[in-house]
Design a protein around this motif. Sequence first.
Motif, mmCIF file in Angstrom:
data_model
loop_
_atom_site.group_PDB
_atom_site.id
_atom_site.type_symbol
_atom_site.label_atom_id
_atom_site.label_comp_id
_atom_site.label_asym_id
_atom_site.label_seq_id
_atom_site.Cartn_x
_atom_site.Cartn_y
_atom_site.Cartn_z
ATOM 1 N N UNK A 10 0.658 -1.285 0.144
ATOM 2 C CA UNK A 10 -0.101 -0.048 0.018
ATOM 3 C C UNK A 10 0.885 1.415 -0.100
ATOM 4 N N UNK A 11 1.989 1.372 0.770
ATOM 5 C CA UNK A 11 2.956 2.384 0.814
ATOM 6 C C UNK A 11 3.538 2.532 -0.596
ATOM 7 N N UNK A 12 4.050 1.693 -1.065
ATOM 8 C CA UNK A 12 4.948 1.585 -2.355
ATOM 9 C C UNK A 12 3.689 2.108 -3.525
ATOM 10 N N UNK A 13 2.273 1.446 -3.413
ATOM 11 C CA UNK A 13 1.368 2.231 -4.412
ATOM 12 C C UNK A 13 1.141 3.530 -4.291
ATOM 13 N N UNK A 14 1.050 4.001 -3.065
ATOM 14 C CA UNK A 14 0.906 5.645 -2.639
ATOM 15 C C UNK A 14 2.045 6.248 -3.272
ATOM 16 N N UNK A 15 3.345 5.811 -3.043
ATOM 17 C CA UNK A 15 4.539 6.628 -3.426
ATOM 18 C C UNK A 15 4.556 6.660 -4.931
ATOM 19 N N UNK A 16 4.229 5.608 -5.686
ATOM 20 C CA UNK A 16 4.448 5.461 -7.094
ATOM 21 C C UNK A 16 3.028 6.043 -7.977
#
Length: 279
Positions: free
Chosen positions: A93-99
């Motif tokens: 979820x964090x990586x999705x938000x960052x990208x």
Amino acid sequence: MTSRQTTGARRGLLNTGAVLFCAVWAFPVYWMLNTAFKPQGDILSSTPHFLPFPFTLGNFFTAVRRPHFGTDLLNSALVTCSVVVVAIGLAFLAATALTRFRFLGRRGFLIIVLAVQMVPQPALVIPLFLGLKSLHMLNTLIGLSLTYTAFVLPLTIWVLRGFLQGVPVELEEAAMVDGAGRLTVIRRILLPLVMPGVVATSVFAFITAWNDYTYAYVMMDDQAKYTLPVWLASFSTAVGTDYGGLIAATSLFAIPVIVFFMLVQRRLVAGMTAGAVKG
């Protein structure tokens, strides 16, 4: 010498070097398994025996009959599985938000994630101990799981971010034009394409939580809540070390990691195939 002969000789040399490298790398593992099946007298002998003759299973029986083996095995399994599930879910979820989203402080967050990964784990023993103590989570499996999750999250976020950056945004936009919601896009497009990263980070999270000794020993003062690495240390006492039982227990300790890797290996290959771009 023709070019074909030169290529063949070079390939043979590389293959020979690879075989030697694998043999050197695998020898400690072979010696551990070889020693686990030896009688106690052969283990302490100054003459090396490269084959376990005479053969014995006594060391394994000694290991599994040692007190708290079943309890510590269950504790390790609960902590490790919870760390893998929670860390991978939060990291994805964090990586999705960052990208996929632009927000204030995004670059600073990435720098912090990378900086946290560079901090040596032993340096955090006292701060984490005091933090868990203030939250009344010392000597709990939940507190230990949160500690391991905090360790593996920075790297898992960084790795999954790299995989997500390789997924074209146009795929998601096309799916959303066709009526797919954000959750459907994540579940049916993003997740299959980044499966190699999910598997790789899950292996890292599993090994980190399964192998740790320091935090399991420091954060726990109840023997019934220890994990297997702490249980392994019980083979060394003031009287001496039971080398046969210790090496047999170490061999058993490595089995879950091997099994977990074998289970996810197929998903790793399938995910790489699914994420391949054909020209």
